[in-house]
Design a protein around this motif. Sequence first.
Motif, mmCIF file in Angstrom:
data_model
loop_
_atom_site.group_PDB
_atom_site.id
_atom_site.type_symbol
_atom_site.label_atom_id
_atom_site.label_comp_id
_atom_site.label_asym_id
_atom_site.label_seq_id
_atom_site.Cartn_x
_atom_site.Cartn_y
_atom_site.Cartn_z
ATOM 1 N N PRO A 91 -21.181 12.488 -16.156
ATOM 2 C CA PRO A 91 -22.772 13.109 -16.058
ATOM 3 C C PRO A 91 -22.870 13.874 -17.241
ATOM 4 N N GLU A 140 -25.533 19.461 -17.717
ATOM 5 C CA GLU A 140 -26.397 19.979 -16.779
ATOM 6 C C GLU A 140 -25.854 21.331 -16.427
ATOM 7 N N LEU A 153 -27.690 27.735 -11.332
ATOM 8 C CA LEU A 153 -28.832 27.535 -10.159
ATOM 9 C C LEU A 153 -29.029 28.654 -10.163
ATOM 10 N N ARG A 209 -35.513 15.476 -18.235
ATOM 11 C CA ARG A 209 -34.823 16.450 -18.639
ATOM 12 C C ARG A 209 -34.910 17.862 -18.370
ATOM 13 N N ARG A 225 -33.151 18.144 -14.794
ATOM 14 C CA ARG A 225 -31.528 17.892 -15.267
ATOM 15 C C ARG A 225 -31.505 19.184 -15.820
ATOM 16 N N ASP A 226 -32.407 19.831 -16.795
ATOM 17 C CA ASP A 226 -31.736 20.933 -16.889
ATOM 18 C C ASP A 226 -32.201 22.326 -15.764
ATOM 19 N N GLY A 273 -31.067 21.816 -13.163
ATOM 20 C CA GLY A 273 -30.065 21.708 -11.975
ATOM 21 C C GLY A 273 -29.926 21.220 -10.906
ATOM 22 N N ARG A 291 -28.649 15.111 -11.578
ATOM 23 C CA ARG A 291 -27.440 14.475 -11.970
ATOM 24 C C ARG A 291 -27.591 13.297 -12.810
ATOM 25 N N GLN A 292 -27.892 13.093 -14.464
ATOM 26 C CA GLN A 292 -27.872 11.834 -15.001
ATOM 27 C C GLN A 292 -26.684 11.165 -16.145
ATOM 28 N N SER A 337 -30.671 8.172 -12.274
ATOM 29 C CA SER A 337 -30.593 9.991 -11.803
ATOM 30 C C SER A 337 -30.289 10.028 -10.677
ATOM 31 N N ARG A 391 -28.439 16.474 -6.823
ATOM 32 C CA ARG A 391 -27.597 17.613 -6.682
ATOM 33 C C ARG A 391 -27.902 17.604 -5.308
#
Length: 118
Positions: free
Chosen positions: A15, A18, A24, A73, A76-77, A79, A82-83, A92, A95
Amino acid sequence: MRPITLPEPPGLPAPLPEPDVADLRLETVLGALSDPLRLGIVRKLLLERERFDHPCGWFGIDRPKSSLTHHFRALRDAGLIRQRQYGLERRSHVRVDDLDARFPGLLALVAAWTAPEA
């Protein structure tokens, strides 16, 4: 509406960076979901996927690539997704296990959300 859970296939690329589950933060996750386009992306991944992960083109969003890159992005940033890099494309998936462990019920709310009528 229940999220679709698919098993992780063998041989996936690593991945992209992340946040760890412990890192998170609810305000970050909710901030990312506050954009209707991003909320729709996560919902579509939860309810309509037929494979483990999907490229950006699968979503059918008519936006410039740079705009989509920004939105994915942000997810993903925060959380939420997941990429993984497959050659020139990023795929993608949500999660689910991480988010359910950290924020029980949040993804059920996202799955139940419907866009307001225009």
